[in-house]
Each structure stands twice: as structure tokens, then as C-alpha cells.
Design a protein around this motif. Structure first.
Motif, PDB file in Angstrom:
ATOM      1  N   PHE A  10       7.337  27.898  80.448  1.00 31.59           N
ATOM      2  CA  PHE A  10       7.635  26.836  79.491  1.00 31.59           C
ATOM      3  C   PHE A  10       9.149  26.748  79.462  1.00 31.59           C
ATOM      4  CE2 PHE A  10       8.200  25.772  74.777  1.00 31.59           C
ATOM      5  CZ  PHE A  10       8.058  24.406  74.982  1.00 31.59           C
ATOM      6  N   ALA A  11       9.679  25.547  79.698  1.00 34.05           N
ATOM      7  CA  ALA A  11      11.131  25.405  79.871  1.00 34.05           C
ATOM      8  C   ALA A  11      11.681  24.301  78.970  1.00 34.05           C
ATOM      9  CB  ALA A  11      11.444  25.115  81.338  1.00 34.05           C
ATOM     10  N   PRO A  12      11.740  24.541  77.664  1.00 37.59           N
ATOM     11  CA  PRO A  12      12.229  23.507  76.750  1.00 37.59           C
ATOM     12  C   PRO A  12      13.749  23.420  76.715  1.00 37.59           C
ATOM     13  CG  PRO A  12      11.709  25.477  75.529  1.00 37.59           C
ATOM     14  CD  PRO A  12      11.340  25.757  76.959  1.00 37.59           C
ATOM     15  N   SER A  13      14.238  22.261  76.295  1.00 34.48           N
ATOM     16  CA  SER A  13      15.662  22.090  76.005  1.00 34.48           C
ATOM     17  C   SER A  13      15.850  22.308  74.505  1.00 34.48           C
ATOM     18  CB  SER A  13      16.135  20.687  76.390  1.00 34.48           C
ATOM     19  OG  SER A  13      15.978  20.488  77.780  1.00 34.48           O
ATOM     20  N   PRO A  14      16.748  23.182  74.098  1.00 36.83           N
ATOM     21  CA  PRO A  14      16.901  23.503  72.674  1.00 36.83           C
ATOM     22  C   PRO A  14      17.783  22.488  71.955  1.00 36.83           C
ATOM     23  CG  PRO A  14      18.375  24.858  73.963  1.00 36.83           C
ATOM     24  CD  PRO A  14      17.631  24.007  74.945  1.00 36.83           C
ATOM     25  N   THR A  15      17.201  21.347  71.647  1.00 39.30           N
ATOM     26  CA  THR A  15      17.997  20.264  71.058  1.00 39.30           C
ATOM     27  C   THR A  15      17.588  19.973  69.617  1.00 39.30           C
ATOM     28  OG1 THR A  15      16.483  18.680  72.102  1.00 39.30           O
ATOM     29  CG2 THR A  15      18.519  19.194  73.272  1.00 39.30           C
ATOM     30  N   GLY A  16      16.993  20.948  68.935  1.00 37.10           N
ATOM     31  CA  GLY A  16      16.869  20.844  67.486  1.00 37.10           C
ATOM     32  C   GLY A  16      15.533  20.461  66.919  1.00 37.10           C
ATOM     33  N   PHE A  17      14.555  20.062  67.734  1.00 37.39           N
ATOM     34  CA  PHE A  17      13.295  19.588  67.152  1.00 37.39           C
ATOM     35  C   PHE A  17      12.161  19.915  68.107  1.00 37.39           C
ATOM     36  CE2 PHE A  17      10.093  16.420  65.977  1.00 37.39           C
ATOM     37  CZ  PHE A  17      10.110  16.523  64.593  1.00 37.39           C
ATOM     38  N   ILE A  44      14.935  28.842  78.688  1.00 39.04           N
ATOM     39  CA  ILE A  44      15.663  27.918  77.819  1.00 39.04           C
ATOM     40  C   ILE A  44      16.642  27.111  78.664  1.00 39.04           C
ATOM     41  CG2 ILE A  44      17.148  27.695  75.806  1.00 39.04           C
ATOM     42  CD1 ILE A  44      14.391  28.781  75.134  1.00 39.04           C
ATOM     43  N   GLU A  45      16.398  25.799  78.766  1.00 40.82           N
ATOM     44  CA  GLU A  45      17.239  24.937  79.601  1.00 40.82           C
ATOM     45  C   GLU A  45      18.361  24.373  78.728  1.00 40.82           C
ATOM     46  OE1 GLU A  45      14.504  22.344  81.703  1.00 40.82           O
ATOM     47  OE2 GLU A  45      13.976  23.989  83.049  1.00 40.82           O
ATOM     48  N   ASP A  46      19.414  25.175  78.617  1.00 40.58           N
ATOM     49  CA  ASP A  46      20.489  24.901  77.653  1.00 40.58           C
ATOM     50  C   ASP A  46      21.782  24.438  78.307  1.00 40.58           C
ATOM     51  OD1 ASP A  46      20.934  27.321  78.892  1.00 40.58           O
ATOM     52  OD2 ASP A  46      21.584  28.375  77.087  1.00 40.58           O
ATOM     53  N   THR A  47      21.680  23.771  79.451  1.00 40.32           N
ATOM     54  CA  THR A  47      22.912  23.317  80.121  1.00 40.32           C
ATOM     55  C   THR A  47      23.523  22.090  79.450  1.00 40.32           C
ATOM     56  OG1 THR A  47      21.581  22.070  81.716  1.00 40.32           O
ATOM     57  CG2 THR A  47      22.289  24.276  82.373  1.00 40.32           C
ATOM     58  N   ASP A  48      22.766  21.432  78.564  1.00 41.52           N
ATOM     59  CA  ASP A  48      23.323  20.319  77.786  1.00 41.52           C
ATOM     60  C   ASP A  48      24.073  20.925  76.596  1.00 41.52           C
ATOM     61  OD1 ASP A  48      23.921  18.126  76.234  1.00 41.52           O
ATOM     62  OD2 ASP A  48      21.945  17.198  76.432  1.00 41.52           O
ATOM     63  N   LEU A  49      25.323  21.275  76.833  1.00 40.19           N
ATOM     64  CA  LEU A  49      26.085  22.036  75.836  1.00 40.19           C
ATOM     65  C   LEU A  49      26.302  21.255  74.549  1.00 40.19           C
ATOM     66  CD1 LEU A  49      28.748  23.714  78.154  1.00 40.19           C
ATOM     67  CD2 LEU A  49      26.639  24.690  77.254  1.00 40.19           C
ATOM     68  N   GLU A  50      26.393  19.933  74.636  1.00 43.42           N
ATOM     69  CA  GLU A  50      26.667  19.128  73.443  1.00 43.42           C
ATOM     70  C   GLU A  50      25.495  19.140  72.468  1.00 43.42           C
ATOM     71  OE1 GLU A  50      27.890  15.193  74.357  1.00 43.42           O
ATOM     72  OE2 GLU A  50      29.658  15.804  75.509  1.00 43.42           O
ATOM     73  N   ARG A  51      24.270  19.217  72.976  1.00 44.26           N
ATOM     74  CA  ARG A  51      23.088  19.094  72.114  1.00 44.26           C
ATOM     75  C   ARG A  51      22.362  20.416  71.871  1.00 44.26           C
ATOM     76  NH1 ARG A  51      19.191  15.450  74.700  1.00 44.26           N
ATOM     77  NH2 ARG A  51      18.232  15.265  72.662  1.00 44.26           N
ATOM     78  N   SER A  52      22.576  21.413  72.721  1.00 44.10           N
ATOM     79  CA  SER A  52      21.848  22.672  72.596  1.00 44.10           C
ATOM     80  C   SER A  52      22.424  23.519  71.461  1.00 44.10           C
ATOM     81  CB  SER A  52      21.921  23.468  73.907  1.00 44.10           C
ATOM     82  OG  SER A  52      21.304  22.747  74.951  1.00 44.10           O
ATOM     83  N   THR A  53      21.526  24.111  70.656  1.00 44.02           N
ATOM     84  CA  THR A  53      21.966  24.967  69.560  1.00 44.02           C
ATOM     85  C   THR A  53      21.106  26.227  69.510  1.00 44.02           C
ATOM     86  OG1 THR A  53      20.439  24.025  67.915  1.00 44.02           O
ATOM     87  CG2 THR A  53      22.581  22.922  68.200  1.00 44.02           C
ATOM     88  N   GLN A  54      21.680  27.289  68.982  1.00 46.23           N
ATOM     89  CA  GLN A  54      20.926  28.527  68.821  1.00 46.23           C
ATOM     90  C   GLN A  54      19.814  28.353  67.791  1.00 46.23           C
ATOM     91  OE1 GLN A  54      21.131  31.332  70.712  1.00 46.23           O
ATOM     92  NE2 GLN A  54      19.274  31.893  69.573  1.00 46.23           N
ATOM     93  N   GLU A  55      20.063  27.538  66.767  1.00 46.25           N
ATOM     94  CA  GLU A  55      19.021  27.295  65.773  1.00 46.25           C
ATOM     95  C   GLU A  55      17.778  26.688  66.419  1.00 46.25           C
ATOM     96  OE1 GLU A  55      18.133  24.895  61.595  1.00 46.25           O
ATOM     97  OE2 GLU A  55      19.977  24.479  62.713  1.00 46.25           O
TER      98      GLU A  55
END
Length: 468
Positions: A10-17, A44-55
Motif C-alpha cells: 500500500f503506497a499512499p501519499s501523506p497529504t492530510g486526508f 509512504i510516497e512522500d516526495t511531494d514535499l510541499e503537501r506531505s506532512t508527518q501528521e
């Protein structure tokens, strides 16, 4: 494939929702891995630094843990693998599989505008693609290049999708994909391929919004001498209005369902049926779901979210839950409402009384307030309005009957019958005033059960206040 060791991800982008549609994309690969004694990986596909958050990462991990989707590996963060991506990019450039492109953003936009004017598909024209006998333009000063993948020319990308069947995309539809930006950071489609190769992913089960990415990913994977995984692209989950489920369209987040008092096993059961079925089975355990799950039973049509069906399912799980476990799950909701579950009636008994009428844990907690609130103080006007004077003799007799009864539902029921027969009253004529005397409301569960939970002494004390 009995000899293949199954590995899914499972490879989600951590963009808040993260909503139910997102979690379904975790549930199916998890179930497939568990069914086949394989491995399930969270990436965790977090290469979108502007939108990715630890929360956002925390919400994903908490949501999966709440549903019981255990991991074999991960979470693995793409940003921690940047050096690996750059290594592969350099290898591709050295091998002639990728090349630097110095076309500026302005030039690219101008090219696209011209193509659209000519009613052509907007695409990169291969200006900087090296070919035998081709002279490349002079490298402009001060321009950092992107790196593009040399997509095959001619032929097609063909794969057998486990949900959609055979899909074929002509390579002429695909231009040379940017795999690294001017600052050297790799792009999504490239990272996915390197990750799937390095992690030995055998099956990619994901939403069908990724279908258009698949031919590019297959071409890059083959260029790297990898074998593409089996792809299964799940139809979109629509909201109850028939629109794609999203935050913009009013979808609830996983945390919203937790806060509303849904049980994780009900959510899992509901999600499983959003695009998969096993005969006519509607309600089943997580273990049954894993035992039954296969890719052949995935649906090809978009699934539609039905809030009423989910609420009904949650009610079924609450009704059939172990009351002790249900009480523990309900306590946090009760505490939020200011209920001290350690003072007053046994909370397990209270939950046992309320669970058959409740759709959510929050509803149980709200119902429990009745039993943990102070005894009501009735004015003489309120007593006159809600407890008819003609019923007072029956109430007095009921107090005596209760005082002499065993503290059980059956004994209290017998006490009511005795008093009703003596005074020739119907049950509502006595039960309604009793409810009002006890709680200042006429809406409660069955009165004999209520008396058991409230306790005989407390009930007699409250009844005595309104008749003496």
C-alpha cells in the motif's frame, strides 16, 4: 502461482486526508498477502514535499492499525531512498536508457500551445533525445536539465489486468517521461518502479486512477530488466451522490468514523464489500474475509458508498459484540460526555442494556448518561403533569412490591404484573410515570431491565420522592 512468494504494498501519499476509498486500497492488498501467506508492505510516497506532512503519515498508520491491517515491512519512506533513486538514474543515463533534456518550461509550454492549435496531442517532441546520426542542439548556459526516460518507439504496452482484463496502450501515445527534475529529485512514476523492483512486489492492487501510469511504469521496469508485477486496478469508490469520493465531496476521514463510534470490524466488513463479494455473504469476520479473498472476485464496476448500509452494519456488530469488550470500547466516549463510569451502576450492565438499540458507540454513551446523572428533582407541578393522581396508589404498591422482590428482571416484571392486576391498569399507565419518576423522561429501555441496572435501592428512593 503456487511457488511465487506473494508481496503486495500500500503506497499512499501523506497529504492530510485518508477516506474509506483510500483504506480499501490498503485492505485488498493486505488481504491478498494474508490469504497467500505473503508479505504486506507500507510505503509512504512522500516526495511531494510541499503537501506531505508527518501528521498525515500518522493518520494513515493509525487508521491501518485501527482496522488491524498489520505490516510485514514498513513504513518505508521514499524520501529516505533518494540516494538509491539517483544511483539508478545515473545508471540509466550511462546505459543510454535516459538522457538530459534542456528544454525550458517556457519552450515546453510554447510547444504544447502549438500542438493544441494544430489539434495534436500535447507531448514532448524528443528534441534532446539522442539518436544515431542526430545532432543535438547546443547546451544552453545556466540551464539545469531534467532527465527523461527513452520510451520505446513503436509497438504497444500490453498487460493482463486482474480486474479489467487485457489493456493495450500504444507506445506512440507515450512521450519521454521526466524521471528527474532539474534539482535532481526523482519523479513519482520513476520512484514507484524502483521501489517495486527493490521490494520484489509481485502484485500491485490499486485504484484505477493509476491505469494511465501503468504503461510508463512497465516500460521503465523492462528497461531495468525487471518483470512487471500483476496489476489489479480497482474501480473508483463513489460517494452517495455518485461522485468520486474525496474530501471536497464531503467524504469522512477515518478519524471521523472513529470519533463517531464505529467499530473497526464493521468498517472492515463494509470496505471489503465495496468492490468484492463472496456469494451472498454480507456479514463476515476478518478471518473469513482473508480465507475467501481472491482477485477473481473483485468487481469491475464502481462501488458506491452507502452511509445507511454502513450504519446498519455497525449496528449488527454492536448487537452481537461481547458486552465486556463493547463496554471498554465505549468508555472513552462516555468519559468525553463527562460520565464517571466508576461511580454509579456497573457500566458493563448499562452497555448490555443499551447496545441492542444503538447504531454507534457514541449512541450507547449518550444513552448511558441517563444512569449516571443525579436523581431528578421534580417540582410539584411536574409531578402533577406527569404522574396522574389516580396512579399514585399503584406506585405506592409497586414500591412495596419491589422492596420485597429479588433483584432480577423476572422478579421486577412479576412485581409490575401483580400491581397492574390489582389496580386494573395497562402497562403504559404505570410504566410511563415510573420512568418519569426515575429519570424525568418517558423514553427508556424496558423498565424491568432499567430497574436491574439502576439498582433496587436507588429506584425505590427515587420513586418514594414522588408519592410521599
Amino acid at each position: 502461482m503456487p511457488f511465487m512468494h506473494i508481496r503486495t504494498r500500500f503506497a499512499p501519499s501523506p497529504t492530510g486526508f485518508i477516506h474509506l476509498g483510500n483504506l480499501r486500497s490498503a485492505l485488498y492488498p493486505w488481504a491478498f498477502a494474508r490469504h497467500n501467506q505473503g508479505d504486506f508492505i507500507l510505503r509512504i510516497e512522500d516526495t511531494d514535499l510541499e503537501r506531505s506532512t508527518q501528521e498525515a503519515v500518522d493518520v494513515i498508520i493509525e487508521g491501518m492499525a485501527w482496522l488491524g491491517l498489520d505490516l510485514d515491512e514498513g513504513p518505508i519512506y521514499q524520501m529516505q531512498r533518494i540516494d538509491r533513486y539517483r544511483e539508478v538514474i545515473q545508471q540509466m543515463v550511462d546505459a543510454g536508457l535516459a538522457y538530459p533534456c534542456y528544454m525550458s518550461e517556457a519552450e515546453l509550454n510554447q510547444l504544447r500551445e502549438q500542438q493544441m492549435t494544430n489539434k495534436e496531442k500535447p507531448r514532448y517532441n524528443g528534441l534532446w533525445r539522442p539518436e544515431p546520426g542526430k545532432t543535438l542542439p547546443a547546451i544552453p548556459e545556466g540551464v539545469l536539465p531534467v532527465i527523461r526516460f527513452k520510451n520505446p518507439i513503436g509497438g504497444s504496452v500490453i498487460w493482463e489486468d486482474a480486474v479489467k482484463g487485457q489493456i493495450e496502450i500504444s507506445n506512440d501515445e507515450l512521450d519521454d517521461l521526466v524521471i528527474a527534475r532539474p534539482d535532481g529529485t526523482p519523479t513519482y512514476n520513476f520512484c514507484v518502479v524502483v521501489d517495486d523492483l527493490d521490494m520484489k512486489i509481485t502484485h500491485v492492487i490499486r485504484g484505477d486512477d493509476h491505469v494511465n501510469n501503468t504503461p510508463r511504469q512497465i516500460n521503465i521496469m523492462r528497461a531495468l530488466n525487471g518483470t512487471p508485477p500483476v496489476y489489479a486496478h480497482l474501480p473508483t469508490v463513489l460517494n452517495d451522490a455518485g461522485e468520486k469520493m474525496s474530501k471536497r465531496n464531503g467524504a469522512m476521514s477515518v478519524r471521523d468514523y472513529q470519533k463517531a463510534g464505529y467499530l473497526p470490524e464493521a468498517i472492515l466488513n463494509y470496505l471489503a464489500r465495496l468492490g468484492w463479494s463472496h456469494g451472498d455473504a454480507e456479514i463476515f469476520t476478518k478471518e473469513q474475509f482473508v480465507d475467501w479473498f481472491d482477485l477473481e472476485s473483485l468487481g469491475r464496476s464502481p462501488a458506491q458508498h452507502n452511509p445507511e448500509k454502513l450504519l446498519w452494519l455497525n449496528h449488527q456488530y454492536i448487537q452481537n459484540a461481547d458486552v465486556g469488550r463493547l463496554a471498554e470500547a465505549t468508555k472513552p466516549f462516555a468519559h468525553q460526555l463527562g460520565i464517571d463510569t466508576e461511580r454509579g451502576p456497573d457500566f458493563v450492565q448499562v452497555v448490555g442494556l443499551l447496545k441492542d438499540r444503538a447504531n454507534t458507540l457514541l449512541e450507547i454513551a449518550e444513552g448511558a448518561k441517563l444512569f449516571y446523572s443525579p436523581a431528578p428533582c421534580h417540582s410539584s407541578e411536574q409531578i402533577a403533569a406527569n404522574i396522574p393522581e389516580a396512579v399514585a396508589p399503584a406506585l405506592k404498591d409497586l414500591i412495596d412490591a419491589l422492596r420485597n422482590s429479588e433483584p432480577s428482571k423476572e422478579a421486577y416484571g412479576a412485581a409490575f404484573k401483580q400491581v397492574l392486576a390489582k389496580h386494573q391498569l395497562k402497562m403504559p399507565a404505570l410504566a410511563m410515570p415510573v420512568r418519569y419518576a426515575l429519570f424525568a423522561t418517558t423514553q427508556t429501555p424496558a423498565i424491568d431491565s432499567v430497574l436491574v441496572v439502576l439498582g433496587k435501592d436507588e429506584a425505590i428512593q427515587r420513586l418514594t420522592k414522588v408519592v410521599l
